[in-house]
Design a protein around this motif. Structure first.
Motif, PDB file in Angstrom:
ATOM      1  N   SER A 133      71.706 131.188 -11.340  1.00 44.58           N
ATOM      2  CA  SER A 133      72.874 130.838 -11.688  1.00 44.58           C
ATOM      3  C   SER A 133      73.937 131.504 -11.326  1.00 44.58           C
ATOM      4  N   GLU A 134      75.352 131.131 -11.727  1.00 41.50           N
ATOM      5  CA  GLU A 134      76.315 132.355 -11.439  1.00 41.50           C
ATOM      6  C   GLU A 134      76.796 132.942 -12.769  1.00 41.50           C
ATOM      7  N   TRP A 135      76.969 134.193 -12.722  1.00 42.78           N
ATOM      8  CA  TRP A 135      77.263 135.000 -13.760  1.00 42.78           C
ATOM      9  C   TRP A 135      77.963 135.973 -13.544  1.00 42.78           C
ATOM     10  N   THR A 149      80.394 139.842  -9.931  1.00 37.01           N
ATOM     11  CA  THR A 149      79.910 138.205  -9.874  1.00 37.01           C
ATOM     12  C   THR A 149      78.765 138.239  -9.215  1.00 37.01           C
ATOM     13  N   ARG A 151      75.558 135.569  -7.745  1.00 38.53           N
ATOM     14  CA  ARG A 151      75.028 134.366  -7.607  1.00 38.53           C
ATOM     15  C   ARG A 151      73.688 134.087  -7.087  1.00 38.53           C
ATOM     16  N   ASN A 152      72.708 133.508  -7.757  1.00 35.77           N
ATOM     17  CA  ASN A 152      71.296 133.447  -7.489  1.00 35.77           C
ATOM     18  C   ASN A 152      70.803 134.744  -7.255  1.00 35.77           C
TER      19      ASN A 152
END
Length: 203
Positions: A133-135, A149, A151-152
């Protein structure tokens, strides 16, 4: 007081990976560890949706901020946040970030009051640390705004990123002579000296 600001090239050197080091390999587990170390009410305070516009609301001045400040963290929670920061910065970037926070002691001694506090820096998670997910997360306070940030499980952004130093040179006290961003100041001055002065255009 003089404020020193790093340029984009220098920022990349501080925030991005060193040779042979992949920050994403540690950022995800350290992000999970930092989040899990918080009590439920703290986690709610320190977590907002990834899409929240707060991600764009960054600054480096003393002001009200979302998140949890280091000041209220227990030693284990404080350590978990430190490890997350350590996983996200180069060794040089980590050293400078910690030194910038310690300058708050200098400003407080100069009459800055209680807002000058090395532990008045806030940790905020955007979304929940997860593999697929993005976090993201932010650590921010006076003269420091660090935003990451993922992603994956891969770090895809280390901006916006701000390192500042006030005072640029500590004049007295236990930290006398300290220049946290000395190299960056000198690079900035050297760049300015390469510029030429052109006469005003006549229309």
């Amino acid at each position: 007081m003089v404020l020193s600001i790093l340029g984009a090239g220098a920022l990349a050197a501080l925030a991005w990976q060193q040779p042979g080091r992949d920050p994403a390999s540690n950022s995800l587990p350290q992000g999970k560890n930092s989040s899990h170390s918080l009590r439920p009410e703290q986690r709610a305070q320190a977590t907002i949706p990834f899409e929240d516009q707060e991600r764009l609301n960054w600054h480096y001045i003393p002001r009200e901020r979302k998140g949890v400040p280091f000041k209220i963290l227990t030693p284990p929670q404080h350590n978990a946040a430190d490890l997350l920061l350590e996983s996200s910065l180069s060794d040089e970037g980590l050293r400078k970030a910690r030194a910038i926070r310690q300058l708050e002691d200098v400003l407080r001694a100069e009459g800055g009051g209680s807002i000058r506090d090395p532990d008045l820096y806030y940790v905020l998670h955007f979304g929940t640390p997860a593999d697929k997910s993005e976090w993201g997360w932010r650590m921010e306070g006076h003269h420091l705004s660090l935003n990451f940030t993922l992603r994956n499980s891969h770090v895809v952004s280390t901006t916006p990123l701000f390192f500042g130093a006030s005072p640029a040179t500590v004049a007295e006290g236990p930290q006398k002579g300290t220049r946290v961003l000395a190299a960056e100041e000198e690079m900035g001055r050297a760049l300015l000296k390469t510029f030429t002065v052109h006469p005003a255009r006549k229309f």
